[in-house]
Design an enzyme around this catalytic site. Structure first.
Site, PDB file in Angstrom:
ATOM      1  N   ASN A  31       0.914  -1.185   0.052  1.00  0.00           N
ATOM      2  CA  ASN A  31       0.031  -0.086   0.119  1.00  0.00           C
ATOM      3  C   ASN A  31       0.858   1.006   0.011  1.00  0.00           C
ATOM      4  O   ASN A  31       1.572   1.551   0.989  1.00  0.00           O
ATOM      5  CB  ASN A  31      -0.834  -0.098   1.192  1.00  0.00           C
ATOM      6  CG  ASN A  31      -1.875   1.228   1.558  1.00  0.00           C
ATOM      7  OD1 ASN A  31      -1.883   1.987   0.521  1.00  0.00           O
ATOM      8  ND2 ASN A  31      -2.494   1.318   2.822  1.00  0.00           N
ATOM      9  N   TRP A  32       1.050   1.813  -1.102  1.00  0.00           N
ATOM     10  CA  TRP A  32       1.997   2.999  -1.320  1.00  0.00           C
ATOM     11  C   TRP A  32       1.488   4.072  -0.621  1.00  0.00           C
ATOM     12  O   TRP A  32       2.240   5.309  -0.323  1.00  0.00           O
ATOM     13  CB  TRP A  32       2.303   3.169  -2.559  1.00  0.00           C
ATOM     14  CG  TRP A  32       3.122   1.966  -3.386  1.00  0.00           C
ATOM     15  CD1 TRP A  32       3.313   0.773  -2.902  1.00  0.00           C
ATOM     16  CD2 TRP A  32       3.644   1.855  -4.804  1.00  0.00           C
ATOM     17  NE1 TRP A  32       4.248   0.059  -3.694  1.00  0.00           N
ATOM     18  CE2 TRP A  32       4.415   0.874  -4.892  1.00  0.00           C
ATOM     19  CE3 TRP A  32       3.737   2.783  -5.753  1.00  0.00           C
ATOM     20  CZ2 TRP A  32       4.910   0.327  -5.963  1.00  0.00           C
ATOM     21  CZ3 TRP A  32       4.477   2.496  -6.980  1.00  0.00           C
ATOM     22  CH2 TRP A  32       5.035   1.167  -7.199  1.00  0.00           C
ATOM     23  N   LYS A  33       0.361   4.273  -0.287  1.00  0.00           N
ATOM     24  CA  LYS A  33      -0.657   5.407   0.396  1.00  0.00           C
ATOM     25  C   LYS A  33      -0.307   6.776  -0.590  1.00  0.00           C
ATOM     26  O   LYS A  33      -0.198   6.631  -1.975  1.00  0.00           O
ATOM     27  CB  LYS A  33      -0.083   5.651   1.548  1.00  0.00           C
ATOM     28  CG  LYS A  33      -0.250   4.439   2.584  1.00  0.00           C
ATOM     29  CD  LYS A  33      -0.142   4.567   4.009  1.00  0.00           C
ATOM     30  CE  LYS A  33      -0.520   3.405   4.903  1.00  0.00           C
ATOM     31  NZ  LYS A  33      -0.361   3.285   6.137  1.00  0.00           N
ATOM     32  N   HIS A 122      -9.548   1.220   4.431  1.00  0.00           N
ATOM     33  CA  HIS A 122      -8.424   1.411   5.144  1.00  0.00           C
ATOM     34  C   HIS A 122      -8.739   2.265   6.321  1.00  0.00           C
ATOM     35  O   HIS A 122      -9.507   3.456   6.293  1.00  0.00           O
ATOM     36  CB  HIS A 122      -7.191   1.859   4.221  1.00  0.00           C
ATOM     37  CG  HIS A 122      -5.913   1.797   5.275  1.00  0.00           C
ATOM     38  ND1 HIS A 122      -5.638   2.853   6.034  1.00  0.00           N
ATOM     39  CD2 HIS A 122      -4.983   1.087   5.055  1.00  0.00           C
ATOM     40  CE1 HIS A 122      -4.241   2.547   6.314  1.00  0.00           C
ATOM     41  NE2 HIS A 122      -4.068   1.596   5.883  1.00  0.00           N
ATOM     42  N   GLU A 124      -7.076   4.708   7.631  1.00  0.00           N
ATOM     43  CA  GLU A 124      -6.854   6.103   7.254  1.00  0.00           C
ATOM     44  C   GLU A 124      -8.012   6.641   6.418  1.00  0.00           C
ATOM     45  O   GLU A 124      -8.269   8.060   6.771  1.00  0.00           O
ATOM     46  CB  GLU A 124      -5.473   6.209   6.446  1.00  0.00           C
ATOM     47  CG  GLU A 124      -4.480   6.031   7.414  1.00  0.00           C
ATOM     48  CD  GLU A 124      -3.197   5.640   6.656  1.00  0.00           C
ATOM     49  OE1 GLU A 124      -3.126   5.376   5.532  1.00  0.00           O
ATOM     50  OE2 GLU A 124      -2.314   4.990   7.549  1.00  0.00           O
ATOM     51  N   GLU A 192      -5.856  -4.882  10.592  1.00  0.00           N
ATOM     52  CA  GLU A 192      -4.787  -3.995  10.822  1.00  0.00           C
ATOM     53  C   GLU A 192      -5.188  -3.193  11.771  1.00  0.00           C
ATOM     54  O   GLU A 192      -5.963  -2.149  11.956  1.00  0.00           O
ATOM     55  CB  GLU A 192      -4.782  -2.959   9.330  1.00  0.00           C
ATOM     56  CG  GLU A 192      -4.319  -3.437   8.215  1.00  0.00           C
ATOM     57  CD  GLU A 192      -3.813  -2.391   7.106  1.00  0.00           C
ATOM     58  OE1 GLU A 192      -2.491  -2.802   6.936  1.00  0.00           O
ATOM     59  OE2 GLU A 192      -4.182  -1.252   7.100  1.00  0.00           O
ATOM     60  N   GLY A 198       2.036   2.115  10.891  1.00  0.00           N
ATOM     61  CA  GLY A 198       2.990   3.164  10.908  1.00  0.00           C
ATOM     62  C   GLY A 198       3.820   3.417  12.109  1.00  0.00           C
ATOM     63  O   GLY A 198       4.551   4.608  12.185  1.00  0.00           O
ATOM     64  N   SER A 229       3.039  -2.137  10.461  1.00  0.00           N
ATOM     65  CA  SER A 229       4.496  -2.325  10.718  1.00  0.00           C
ATOM     66  C   SER A 229       5.114  -3.522  10.471  1.00  0.00           C
ATOM     67  O   SER A 229       5.967  -4.064  11.012  1.00  0.00           O
ATOM     68  CB  SER A 229       4.693  -1.969  12.216  1.00  0.00           C
ATOM     69  OG  SER A 229       4.365  -0.609  12.387  1.00  0.00           O
ATOM     70  N   GLY A 250       2.405  -1.042   4.439  1.00  0.00           N
ATOM     71  CA  GLY A 250       2.737   0.388   3.856  1.00  0.00           C
ATOM     72  C   GLY A 250       4.175   0.651   4.087  1.00  0.00           C
ATOM     73  O   GLY A 250       4.718   0.751   2.573  1.00  0.00           O
ATOM     74  N   GLY A 251       4.747   1.447   4.919  1.00  0.00           N
ATOM     75  CA  GLY A 251       6.032   1.937   4.807  1.00  0.00           C
ATOM     76  C   GLY A 251       7.239   0.981   4.072  1.00  0.00           C
ATOM     77  O   GLY A 251       7.740   1.580   3.080  1.00  0.00           O
TER      78      GLY A 251
HETATM   79  P1  PGA Z   1       2.514   0.457   7.734  1.00  0.00           P
HETATM   80  O1  PGA Z   1       1.121   0.445   7.166  1.00  0.00           O
HETATM   81  O2  PGA Z   1       3.191  -1.001   7.124  1.00  0.00           O
HETATM   82  O3  PGA Z   1       3.427   1.489   7.348  1.00  0.00           O
HETATM   83  O4  PGA Z   1       2.372   0.169   9.414  1.00  0.00           O
HETATM   84  C1  PGA Z   1       0.353  -0.610   7.088  1.00  0.00           C
HETATM   85  C2  PGA Z   1      -0.891  -0.063   6.295  1.00  0.00           C
HETATM   86  O5  PGA Z   1      -1.287   1.123   6.562  1.00  0.00           O
HETATM   87  O6  PGA Z   1      -1.644  -0.561   5.312  1.00  0.00           O
END
Ligand code: PGA
Length: 266
Positions: A31-33, A122, A124, A192, A198, A229, A250-251
Site C-alpha cells: 500500500n504505497w499510500k 483502510h 486512514e 490492521e 506506521g 508495521s 505500508g512503509g
Molecule cells: P505500515 O502500514 O506497514 O506502514 O504500518 C500498513 C498499512 O497502513 O496498510
C-alpha cells in the site's frame, strides 16, 4: 487449483490478463499510500519487477500486489512487463457506478486501467474521510461488479484494544463492510490494528493468531492478511502464524528491497 481473473486493459496492453490466484499462496500487498512522484513510483516498480524476475520461484510461493496512488496507476501498469507478473491495485474506489461525482474514481475505471484489486476501508479512509462500514460494503459491491478483488480492511484502535472491545469492534466492521457479493476468491480481509499502523508496534503473534482465528469465522476460505508495521524482520514469524495468509504493507512497501524481502519470507 488456480482461479483466473480476467479484466480489460489499456489499448497497448493485452485485453485479457490472467492472474492465478491460488488460495494457499500468501498475498503480499504493498500500500504505497499518498507517497512519491511519478519518477519514484516508476523506480520502485522497476525494482520490484526486477526482483521478481530474478527469483522465479517467488511467484510460486506468493502473489504480489502493488497499490500506487491513482495518478500513477496507468504508468506503473505499463511498466509491469508483458504479461505482468505483479498485480496492480488501487487504494480506494467510488461506491457509485459513474457520472456526476466530481473527483471520484469508479471501480470500472480501475479495471480498465489494469487493476485487479482495490484496497477498501483502510483505517486512514475511515479516519480522514469518515468512511462507514455501509459505505465500504457499497464500494466493495462495485469493485466485485467490475471484476476486482476487494481488500477490505478492519481493525481496532488503541483505546478499543485497551478497553478489551477489539473482537466486538472487528465483528461489527465485518458484519457491516463485507458485501453480499463476497466470495473467497473476490475478497481479501486485512486485519490492521490501527495502533500498529506506521508506529513500529506490531501485534504479538498471539494477538494476531487470536484475531485471525476470529475473523476466519466470517472469512470462510478468503485470505486474511495482517497489516501494521510489517517489516523484513518480523515477516517470517507473522507468516508462520495460523490463518495469516499474507500481509498488507505500508512503509516497507516503498523500498523494493524491503518489500521483496518480506515476499521472500512468505
Ligand atoms: P505500515 O502500514 O506497514 O506502514 O504500518 C500498513 C498499512 O497502513 O496498510
Amino acid at each position: 487449483m488456480g482461479i483466473f481473473f480476467i479484466f480489460p486493459g489499456l489499448d497497448d496492453i493485452p485485453l485479457e490478463i490472467c492472474y492465478t490466484l491460488r488460495m494457499q499462496k500468501k498475498l503480499i500487498a504493498g500500500n504505497w499510500k499518498m507517497n512519491g512522484d511519478l519518477a519514484s513510483a516508476l523506480a520502485l516498480t522497476r525494482g520490484i519487477v526486477e526482483g521478481v524476475n530474478a527469483d522465479p520461484g517467488l511467484l510460486q510461493r506468493c502473489d504480489v500486489l502493488i497499490c500506487p496512488p491513482f495518478v500513477h496507476l496507468a504508468r506503473v501498469r505499463a511498466n509491469l512487463g508483458q504479461p505482468p507478473l505483479v498485480m496492480l491495485g488501487a487504494q480506494d474506489c467510488s461506491e457509485r457506478e459513474n457520472g456526476a461525482v466530481t473527483g471520484d474514481i469508479s471501480a470500472a475505471m480501475l479495471a480498465d486501467c489494469g487493476c485487479g484489486a482495490v484496497i477498501l476501508g483502510h483505517s486512514e479512509r475511515r479516519q480522514f474521510h469518515q468512511e462507514s462500514d455501509a459505505l465500504i460494503a457499497a464500494k466493495a459491491g462495485k469493485a466485485h461488479a467490475a471484476g476486482l478483488i476487494a481488500v477490505i480492511c478492519v481493525g481496532e484502535s488503541e483505546s478499543q484494544r485497551a478497553a478489551g472491545t477489539h473482537f466486538e469492534v472487528v465483528a461489527a466492521q465485518l458484519k457491516g463492510a463485507l458485501p453480499a457479493s463476497m466470495t473467497p476468491e473476490n475478497t481479501v480481509i486485512a486485519y490492521e490494528p490501527v495502533w500498529a499502523i506506521g508506529t513500529g508496534k506490531t501485534a504479538t503473534p498471539e494477538d494476531v493468531r487470536e484475531m485471525h482465528a476470529f475473523i476466519r469465522k466470517s472469512a470462510g476460505s478468503a485470505r486474511i492478511l495482517y497489516g501494521g508495521s510489517v517489516k523484513p524482520e518480523n515477516a517470517a514469524e507473522l507468516f508462520k502464524t495460523e490463518n495469516v495468509d499474507g500481509a498488507l504493507i505500508g512503509g516497507a512497501s516503498l523500498k523494493a528491497e524491503q518489500y521483496l524481502s518480506i515476499a521472500k519470507a512468505a
